[in-house]
Design a protein around this motif. Sequence first.
Motif, PDB file in Angstrom:
ATOM      1  N   ARG A   3      -1.805  -0.605   3.707  1.00 49.79           N
ATOM      2  CA  ARG A   3      -0.370  -0.368   3.906  1.00 49.79           C
ATOM      3  C   ARG A   3       0.437  -1.195   2.894  1.00 49.79           C
ATOM      4  O   ARG A   3      -0.053  -2.208   2.363  1.00 49.79           O
ATOM      5  CB  ARG A   3       0.045  -0.781   5.320  1.00 49.79           C
ATOM      6  CG  ARG A   3      -0.354   0.194   6.401  1.00 49.79           C
ATOM      7  CD  ARG A   3       0.053  -0.351   7.761  1.00 49.79           C
ATOM      8  NE  ARG A   3      -0.122   0.645   8.817  1.00 49.79           N
ATOM      9  CZ  ARG A   3       0.099   0.410  10.105  1.00 49.79           C
ATOM     10  NH1 ARG A   3       0.502  -0.796  10.498  1.00 49.79           N
ATOM     11  NH2 ARG A   3      -0.081   1.364  10.989  1.00 49.79           N
ATOM     12  N   PRO A   4       1.687  -0.794   2.623  1.00 53.15           N
ATOM     13  CA  PRO A   4       2.560  -1.655   1.814  1.00 53.15           C
ATOM     14  C   PRO A   4       2.639  -3.057   2.420  1.00 53.15           C
ATOM     15  O   PRO A   4       2.555  -3.220   3.635  1.00 53.15           O
ATOM     16  CB  PRO A   4       3.917  -0.940   1.883  1.00 53.15           C
ATOM     17  CG  PRO A   4       3.586   0.480   2.187  1.00 53.15           C
ATOM     18  CD  PRO A   4       2.362   0.438   3.042  1.00 53.15           C
ATOM     19  N   ARG A   5       2.785  -4.061   1.588  1.00 55.69           N
ATOM     20  CA  ARG A   5       2.723  -5.449   2.061  1.00 55.69           C
ATOM     21  C   ARG A   5       3.670  -5.714   3.229  1.00 55.69           C
ATOM     22  O   ARG A   5       3.319  -6.424   4.176  1.00 55.69           O
ATOM     23  CB  ARG A   5       3.048  -6.390   0.898  1.00 55.69           C
ATOM     24  CG  ARG A   5       2.850  -7.877   1.236  1.00 55.69           C
ATOM     25  CD  ARG A   5       3.080  -8.736   0.002  1.00 55.69           C
ATOM     26  NE  ARG A   5       2.119  -8.421  -1.043  1.00 55.69           N
ATOM     27  CZ  ARG A   5       0.896  -8.960  -1.096  1.00 55.69           C
ATOM     28  NH1 ARG A   5       0.500  -9.807  -0.172  1.00 55.69           N
ATOM     29  NH2 ARG A   5       0.085  -8.630  -2.077  1.00 55.69           N
ATOM     30  N   ARG A   6       4.853  -5.139   3.178  1.00 53.83           N
ATOM     31  CA  ARG A   6       5.837  -5.417   4.225  1.00 53.83           C
ATOM     32  C   ARG A   6       5.437  -4.831   5.588  1.00 53.83           C
ATOM     33  O   ARG A   6       5.969  -5.240   6.615  1.00 53.83           O
ATOM     34  CB  ARG A   6       7.213  -4.871   3.815  1.00 53.83           C
ATOM     35  CG  ARG A   6       7.240  -3.368   3.602  1.00 53.83           C
ATOM     36  CD  ARG A   6       8.566  -2.875   3.038  1.00 53.83           C
ATOM     37  NE  ARG A   6       8.528  -1.451   2.740  1.00 53.83           N
ATOM     38  CZ  ARG A   6       8.704  -0.503   3.631  1.00 53.83           C
ATOM     39  NH1 ARG A   6       8.955  -0.819   4.900  1.00 53.83           N
ATOM     40  NH2 ARG A   6       8.639   0.777   3.276  1.00 53.83           N
TER      41      ARG A   6
END
Length: 318
Positions: free
Chosen positions: A102-105
């Motif tokens: 997933r995207p880091r955020r």
Amino acid sequence: MKIEVQGISKKFGRFPALHEVNLTVPSGKLVALLGPSGSGKTTLLRIIAGLEFGDTGRILFDGRDVTELPAGKRQVGFVFQHYALFRHLTVFRNITFGLDVRPRRLRPSPVDAAKRVAELLKLVQLEGLESRFPPQLSGGQRQRIALARALAVEPKVLLLDEPFGALDAKVRKDLRRWLREFHERVHITTLFVTHDQEEALELADEVVVLHEGRIQQIGTPEQIYHQPANEFVHTFLGNVNELPGSGGTLRVRPHEILIGKNEEGGLVGTVVNVHAAGPVVRVLVRVPDRTDPVLVELSQREHSGLGLVENDRVTLSY
């Protein structure tokens, strides 16, 4: 989450895999897509997942049109027949794989990820195996790890493609019971593909029978088995004898036939084989004007009382 399939058709070259398929899967239900090879069941599952796209029609999740959405945006968990686990990754990393990409955020913290893995391993009854690698696990354990990985991303829909097909018979039966109990705990909308009639009838809340890209019948396991909609469903779900009846030919299941010795009336025949291994005794009876013998199934107790052997003269009633 409710799934709606509206008018889905799909061709691969000139081969029509699905023809105008319409289906509604109620929220929280466990539904089997049942049919022989080439019936379109896996194609339908992959279209629902977003791994394939139909030529016509729409897919709706809780009324939301997801037809054009790729698989990664549909909140679907997918479990393959052959596990598809990464051999070089530990059980922990296999389970968190969908979270790690997933995207880091959007990724959970290491603490939250560890907590999630512990919860999932407890759910699939494999606590303490975080550090093992797939080759160190049995087939049944690998399939449960694959299920835990699918659940890690908190999907709204769970899709399983022949989930027990690579396992031996004993493990398959154990996992079937486990999956039914598991579903009773999580109540996630689940669709699974199988060509195994016993598996579908034992596991599912509802069974969808497909043949040559078309839905033949939708119903509970009891409805599908006892009230088949057509000849295909009747013959596909277990053995069927075609026997003479008033006004035409009757299709009678082996367990519905009564067999006796030296009785008046009924269809007279001769026993050609008795297979008594297992809980059900299967008797083949040769009758006049019929090429294939009639298959009769009876309990061990009934068989013990009759003492049937080859060449016995018997009568069949149904």
